[in-house]
Design an enzyme around this catalytic site. Structure first.
Site, PDB file in Angstrom:
ATOM      1  N   ASP A  68       0.716  -1.053   0.053  1.00  0.00           N
ATOM      2  CA  ASP A  68       0.062  -0.129  -0.046  1.00  0.00           C
ATOM      3  C   ASP A  68       0.887   1.144  -0.087  1.00  0.00           C
ATOM      4  O   ASP A  68       1.654   1.655   1.071  1.00  0.00           O
ATOM      5  CB  ASP A  68      -0.863  -0.080   1.406  1.00  0.00           C
ATOM      6  CG  ASP A  68      -1.541   0.965   1.412  1.00  0.00           C
ATOM      7  OD1 ASP A  68      -1.544   2.072   0.703  1.00  0.00           O
ATOM      8  OD2 ASP A  68      -2.611   1.038   2.292  1.00  0.00           O
ATOM      9  N   VAL A  69       0.963   2.131  -1.337  1.00  0.00           N
ATOM     10  CA  VAL A  69       1.861   3.015  -1.261  1.00  0.00           C
ATOM     11  C   VAL A  69       1.670   4.164  -0.345  1.00  0.00           C
ATOM     12  O   VAL A  69       2.571   5.020  -0.099  1.00  0.00           O
ATOM     13  CB  VAL A  69       1.853   3.419  -2.669  1.00  0.00           C
ATOM     14  CG1 VAL A  69       2.510   2.398  -3.695  1.00  0.00           C
ATOM     15  CG2 VAL A  69       0.570   3.898  -3.071  1.00  0.00           C
ATOM     16  N   ASN A  95       2.129   5.535 -10.407  1.00  0.00           N
ATOM     17  CA  ASN A  95       0.993   5.500 -11.061  1.00  0.00           C
ATOM     18  C   ASN A  95      -0.364   5.079  -9.973  1.00  0.00           C
ATOM     19  O   ASN A  95      -1.493   5.684 -10.678  1.00  0.00           O
ATOM     20  CB  ASN A  95       1.110   4.299 -12.284  1.00  0.00           C
ATOM     21  CG  ASN A  95      -0.477   3.801 -12.659  1.00  0.00           C
ATOM     22  OD1 ASN A  95      -0.926   4.555 -13.512  1.00  0.00           O
ATOM     23  ND2 ASN A  95      -1.066   2.838 -12.146  1.00  0.00           N
ATOM     24  N   TYR A 168      -9.941  14.694  -5.753  1.00  0.00           N
ATOM     25  CA  TYR A 168      -9.057  13.858  -6.985  1.00  0.00           C
ATOM     26  C   TYR A 168      -8.345  15.142  -7.741  1.00  0.00           C
ATOM     27  O   TYR A 168      -7.022  14.822  -7.882  1.00  0.00           O
ATOM     28  CB  TYR A 168     -10.078  13.174  -7.934  1.00  0.00           C
ATOM     29  CG  TYR A 168      -9.324  12.658  -9.020  1.00  0.00           C
ATOM     30  CD1 TYR A 168      -8.795  11.144  -8.877  1.00  0.00           C
ATOM     31  CD2 TYR A 168      -9.229  13.055 -10.090  1.00  0.00           C
ATOM     32  CE1 TYR A 168      -7.800  10.278  -9.764  1.00  0.00           C
ATOM     33  CE2 TYR A 168      -8.404  12.384 -11.439  1.00  0.00           C
ATOM     34  CZ  TYR A 168      -7.981  11.122 -11.077  1.00  0.00           C
ATOM     35  OH  TYR A 168      -7.196  10.398 -12.111  1.00  0.00           O
ATOM     36  N   LYS A 172      -4.207  15.700  -8.140  1.00  0.00           N
ATOM     37  CA  LYS A 172      -3.288  15.709  -9.427  1.00  0.00           C
ATOM     38  C   LYS A 172      -2.846  17.220  -9.486  1.00  0.00           C
ATOM     39  O   LYS A 172      -1.542  17.184 -10.045  1.00  0.00           O
ATOM     40  CB  LYS A 172      -4.491  15.495 -10.439  1.00  0.00           C
ATOM     41  CG  LYS A 172      -4.902  14.054 -10.386  1.00  0.00           C
ATOM     42  CD  LYS A 172      -3.690  12.914 -10.432  1.00  0.00           C
ATOM     43  CE  LYS A 172      -4.457  11.486 -10.662  1.00  0.00           C
ATOM     44  NZ  LYS A 172      -3.540  10.771 -10.674  1.00  0.00           N
TER      45      LYS A 172
END
Ligand code: BGC
Length: 270
Positions: A68-69, A95, A168, A172
């Site tokens: 889990d990053v 990613n 989101y 980004k």
């Protein structure tokens, strides 16, 4: 047979059990890289194995790796294990990403934090470990002109506001400035860091936006090039950014979006 532009290089691709990550993992492996097919949980192991099987079927090499990053210790462990097993890491494709959409006035802190922790903090944690390894190892001229390459998967929503997706879009936008800041910081060390900003790509994350002809027609109103993107469109860009073909490219976002960022609403208006 494809030219092996990434021969003898080790690439970690996060979130490679599905969608864009899976396609990128296959493209890097086809170019000769040993690919670490990262995935987040026990539940995604089978999907990661499918990506790895496709890599091996084409003569490529790699492993799956659950991590889990968004968890610092887990990310450190993944890099340590990969370096122990394969000697180093040459390429990181940051990613892993997800959506938890909600109208802003109804968005829970949990939805906000979950998206930011995977999409942005996850990229920070992985990039930090990668850079530590790139600095330790330095350039190996037989492999690459750079001491290491990082590709951050961003989105057209690093610049296009998106109602109902504030978490989101914020993640980004954050990736954009993190990427540029660290590209500036480590360019003198010959570390290249760039982003890809995909537009609408046919993957599970946006399934409902293209799954029916009606939905697809509506989506195409946003895409001047008049087709929904494929993971192969993004994989080709990732391969280019990972290879020495893009050696003078640093700190940039490559938009692979069929023109989605060209304000298509203005084509017959304004
Ligand atoms: C999102 C997709 C969306 C696309 C274009 C991507 O970053 O994950 O859900 O279709 O941007 O809006």
């Amino acid at each position: 047979m494809a030219e092996k532009k990434l021969q003898n290089q080790v690439a970690i691709v996060t979130g490679a059990s599905s969608g864009i990550g899976s396609g990128v993992a296959k493209a890097l492996a086809a170019a000769g890289a040993t690919v670490i097919v990262n995935h987040p949980a026990t539940a995604t192991e089978a999907a990661a194995e499918i990506t790895l099987a496709a890599i091996k079927a084409e003569g490529g090499t790699g492993i799956t790796f659950q991590c889990d990053v968004s968890r610092e210790e887990a990310v450190k462990q993944m890099f340590a294990d990969v370096i122990t097993q394969f000697g180093t890491v040459d390429i990181l494709v940051n990613n892993a990403g997800l959506q938890r959409d909600a109208p802003f006035d109804e968005m829970t802190l949990e939805q906000w934090n979950f998206v930011l922790s995977v999409n942005l903090t996850g990229q920070f944690l992985c990039a930090r470990e990668a850079i530590r390894e790139f600095l330790r190892r330095g350039i190996v001229p037989q492999k690459s002109k750079a001491a290491g390459k990082i590709i951050c998967m961003s989105s057209v929503h690093e610049v296009i506001p998106w109602s109902g997706h504030a978490n989101y879009a914020a993640s980004k936008g954050g990736i954009m400035m993190m990427m540029k800041s660290i590209a500036q910081e480590f360019a003198p060390k010959k570390i290249r860091i760039n982003s890809i900003a995909p537009g609408a790509i046919k993957t599970p994350i946006n399934h409902d936006a293209w799954a029916t002809p009606q939905a697809e027609a509506k989506l195409l109103e946003l895409i001047p090039y008049q087709r929904v993107g494929t993971v192969e469109d993004i994989a080709a860009a990732a391969l280019w950014l990972a290879s020495d073909d893009s050696d003078y490219v640093n700190g940039t976002t490559l938009f692979v979006d069929g023109g989605m960022t060209l304000y298509p609403g203005f084509s017959e208006n304004g």
